[in-house]
Each structure stands twice: as C-alpha cells, then as structure tokens.
Write an enzyme that holds these catalytic residues in place. Structure first.
Site, PDB file in Angstrom:
ATOM      1  N   GLY A 203       0.862  -1.165   0.025  1.00  0.00           N
ATOM      2  CA  GLY A 203      -0.005  -0.083  -0.026  1.00  0.00           C
ATOM      3  C   GLY A 203       0.832   1.322   0.180  1.00  0.00           C
ATOM      4  CG  ASN A 204      -0.205   4.673  -1.360  1.00  0.00           C
ATOM      5  OD1 ASN A 204      -1.021   5.559  -0.748  1.00  0.00           O
ATOM      6  ND2 ASN A 204      -0.637   4.070  -2.686  1.00  0.00           N
ATOM      7  NE  ARG A 205       3.885   7.937   5.507  1.00  0.00           N
ATOM      8  CZ  ARG A 205       4.851   9.145   5.417  1.00  0.00           C
ATOM      9  NH1 ARG A 205       5.616   9.270   4.792  1.00  0.00           N
ATOM     10  NH2 ARG A 205       4.134   9.959   6.319  1.00  0.00           N
ATOM     11  CB  SER A 206      -2.720   8.221  -0.208  1.00  0.00           C
ATOM     12  OG  SER A 206      -3.877   8.869  -0.337  1.00  0.00           O
TER      13      SER A 206
END
Ligand code: FMN
Length: 415
Positions: A203-206
């Site tokens: 995933g990512n930090r958005s």
C-alpha cells in the site's frame, strides 16, 4: 474555507464542540471566538484543541495581527452557536465590546446564528424585534428547535443540532459560490492496495484527505460528484457520505480503481485523479498466506508487474469539453526542483492540469495542510497554493474553471 465560530454563554456551547469537530474533519480552517461568558461553560483549552487554532475572547491579544478585524476580514463564513438573547441584542445593535462583536462588524461573509434560550426570552418583544433586524440584514437563522431546555423546562428555544447548523451554514456559504452547478465530476481519492496473499498487501501512505476535500469542495459548489475511494483513513469518508450531491464508489486495487474511473469518466465533465495509485502489482498473488516455514532463512522475492497508467488511459479517450486533472506526489532529486519534475510529468501525462506536491518522510501525507503547484500540460504554472486541504481544493477548482472557460489560453506559454 476560513470559518469563524462565535460561541456565547449558554449551556448549548457543549454541542458546538461537535459542530467545530465536524467542520475541522471536513478540512475547514476553524477559528473559535467565544465570549467571556461562553468560556464559563466550555473553556479555552477545549476550543483550541478541537479547532487546532489559538482562541481568545479579547481584542487585546495578538494585537500585532490586528486580530479584532482580521478574523472577520478573512472569514468565508461566520456561525454564532449558541447565540444568547444578550449576544443577539448586541449584534442587532452593532455593539463591539469584545472580539466576537468586532469580528461580526468586520466581516462581509455570510453570518448564520443558532439561537438558544428559554421560551420566554425567545418570545420577548425585544428578542423578536432583534431577530427581525438581523433577518432584514441578511443573517441566516437556524432554529431554535422545540424541546427540553436547561432546568427541566421544555418548549421552543433549544439550539438546533450541530448537523442541522452545519448544513444550513454550508448552504449559506455555498450560495455565494455555486460556480460548479450542473457540472458532473469524478474524483478519485486514497491509496490503492495490491494484494500479496489473502492477508497482506502493498500500500502507500495516502490518507485520502486531499481527494475527499476536492470532492466535497465540488459538491458544495454545486457539482454532482462521484467519489471513487481506494483506501481512505477512518473518519475522512464520514463527512463525504453525508453529502447528498456525492456518490461514493469503493475500490481496492489499482485495477479496480481504473475500471471504476473508466466507467464513471465516460459521463463526466471533469475527472480529478487524486488517488495514490500503485505503479506495480504482485505478479502472482498467492492463494494462501505466505509462510516463513516454506523456506526458512531464505528471504522472500516478489515479482512485480507494472499497472496500467490510469491517467494516461483517461487522457487517451478524453471527450471534447472534458477536463482531466492529475495529481503527482514527487520527491525531487539532487539539483532538481519540484517544478522541473512537475513539468516533465505534465508533458508526459498530457492531462489538462497537473497538481504537483512535494512529499517526503514528514511531508504531505496524513496532514491537514498541503502546498501544490498547478501546471498545464505545457508546463505553465497557473496556480501556486498553500493552506488547508480544503483551501487547496477550492484553488484547484478555481483553476479548473479558468481552464474550462478559456481552453488553450496558456498553450505555448511558460512562466
Ligand atoms: C446555566 C446558565 C445557562 C444559560 N443559558 C442561556 C441560554 O441558553 N440562552 C441565553 O440567552 N442565556 C443563557 N444564560 C444567560 C447568559 O449566560 C447571560 O445572559 C450572559 O450575559 C450572556 O453573555 P454573552 O451573550 O456575552 O455570552 C445562561 C446562564 C446560565 C448561568
């Protein structure tokens, strides 16, 4: 939006804490101005913590910034909740013996009041007369409701619920700005998740805050909005789901988001791709949870394959009159500026506008503030904006409207 909340001395001040929370959660910059009596009901530390801005009752604090008029001048919306009989009388007369009084005289923003008092006070000819004066002056009055009052009495005089005040206030503020009326908008938000196995993902930090702020700003300015949400932080979607002009489509992976964006974009006038979409996915997703026991001490290699470029795909099938906006979160390298990097990406993507922001370990993600450059495909900087994610969203819509009014105006120019 810069929102001033005046709080006056009634028990219902405790309900205004929730109103402030709703506004902050929706990305507004909220400044609470209590009266001296109001802080006997709910204290300054509560207002400061909830609004995330300094709070004072006095015109003599922060004099260098001419606070007694600057709050009113900066406001896009002023709400007084609860509004006591005393404060309504002061407003009707134009008294300015405290920070709330000066702020109310210094503002040209819409003013919404939510009266709260005992029925006898509400029905007194003095209050009736003051309310008429305020209404004639354009002040919007929400409530009061009929119900239980302090001390066991009951009748008209109870402050309306925070959600009702919020709706009336946003309608009042939106009334001055319905420049997206009839425009069909699709916004993507949040971070995609690419599965590794049934349990894990890349995933990512958005957090989805900026994308949701863009969707909400459009809805409040009159657009019909489809919000395609990938993973969005808890609570960020709650405010969006309360908007009648906004439909939410939930997605998970980049491929799901891409399919939803393609479906919804076919009928949209404006598409804003604010989601953080994974560039790669795992080539062979395991059907069962990967276990160290399969190859102890040998580590794990994952093969990744490139995902389709959703923004480029949408640009490729863009209809006449459709505006496509991309977002790019960048970490410029040595000897390179954010603008250089943004211009290269803007040229490569070909979207009508590209909103570029710098990200880093402690920059950009999960925050309520943002700073972006908005570029055309030709690399022209049409806007540089910094503020709450909601303010940035409004600046983005101003830029979108400018491009839609004058397509091609910036073609060939750089600055
Ligand atoms: C427990 C308590 C509850 C009160 N509730 C109200 C109220 O709901 N509405 C009102 O007009 N005044 C109410 N008052 C009276 C106001 O606090 C008083 O008129 C005060 O001067 C208002 O000051 P302000 O308008 O500057 O905040 C209440 C007073 C007390 C002690």
């Amino acid at each position: 939006m810069f929102v001033v909340i005046g709080v006056t001395g009634g028990i219902a001040a405790y309900k205004t804490v929730h109103l402030v929370r709703l506004l902050v959660k929706a990305g507004h910059d909220v400044h609470v101005v209590p009266t001296e009596d109001a802080v006997r009901f709910v204290g300054l530390p509560t207002w400061e913590a909830i609004s995330r801005n300094p709070v004072t009752t006095s015109v003599h604090d922060d004099v260098a910034r001419v606070r007694h008029v600057s709050l009113g001048q900066s406001a896009d919306l002023v709400i007084v909740a609860p509004a006591t009989a005393n404060s309504l009388a002061k407003m009707a007369t134009g008294l300015a013996d405290d920070l709330l009084g000066t702020t109310l005289l210094a503002t040209t923003a819409p003013v919404v009041v939510a009266p709260a008092m005992h029925t006898e006070m509400w029905r007194h000819p003095a209050t009736v007369h003051n309310m008429q004066t305020l209404r004639d002056r354009g002040v919007i009055v929400v409530g009061p409701d009929d119900g239980a009052l302090t001390g066991g009495d009951s009748g008209p005089g109870r402050m309306s619920e925070p959600e009702a005040i919020l709706e009336a206030a946003l309608a009042a503020a939106g009334g001055s700005r319905s420049d997206l009326g009839g425009v069909r908008v699709v916004v993507t938000a949040g971070g995609t998740r690419e599965p590794i196995d049934p349990v894990r993902y890349i995933g990512n930090r958005s957090s989805g805050r900026q994308g949701v702020a863009v969707a909400l700003a459009a809805a409040e300015r009159g657009a019909d909005v489809v919000l395609i949400a990938a993973h969005v932080d808890d609570g960020v979607l709650a405010e969006a789901s309360a908007s009648a002009r906004l439909k939410i489509v939930r997605t998970g992976t980049a491929a799901e988001l891409g399919r939803a964006a393609a479906d919804e974009a076919s009928a949209a006038d404006v598409v804003v791709m604010a989601a953080a979409v994974a560039d790669y996915r795992v080539a062979d997703v395991s059907e069962s949870k990967l276990s160290k026991d399969a190859a102890p001490g040998r580590g794990l290699r994952l093969d990744l394959v490139e995902n389709d470029d959703i923004l480029a795909g949408l640009v490729g099938v863009r209809r006449d009159g459709q505006t496509i906006v991309g977002f790019a979160a960048e970490t410029p390298g040595e000897g390179e500026t954010l603008l250089d990097r943004g211009r290269r990406k803007a040229a490569r993507k070909g979207a009508d506008l590209l909103a570029v922001n710098q990200v880093g370990w402690s920059l950009g993600f999960e925050a309520n503030e943002n700073e972006i450059l908005i570029l055309t495909a030709e690399g022209v900087v049409v806007e540089t904006t910094r503020g709450t994610k909601r303010e940035v969203a409004d600046a983005l819509w101003d830029a979108v409207l400018a491009v839609r009014r004058n397509p091609g105006q910036n073609r060939g120019k750089t600055k």
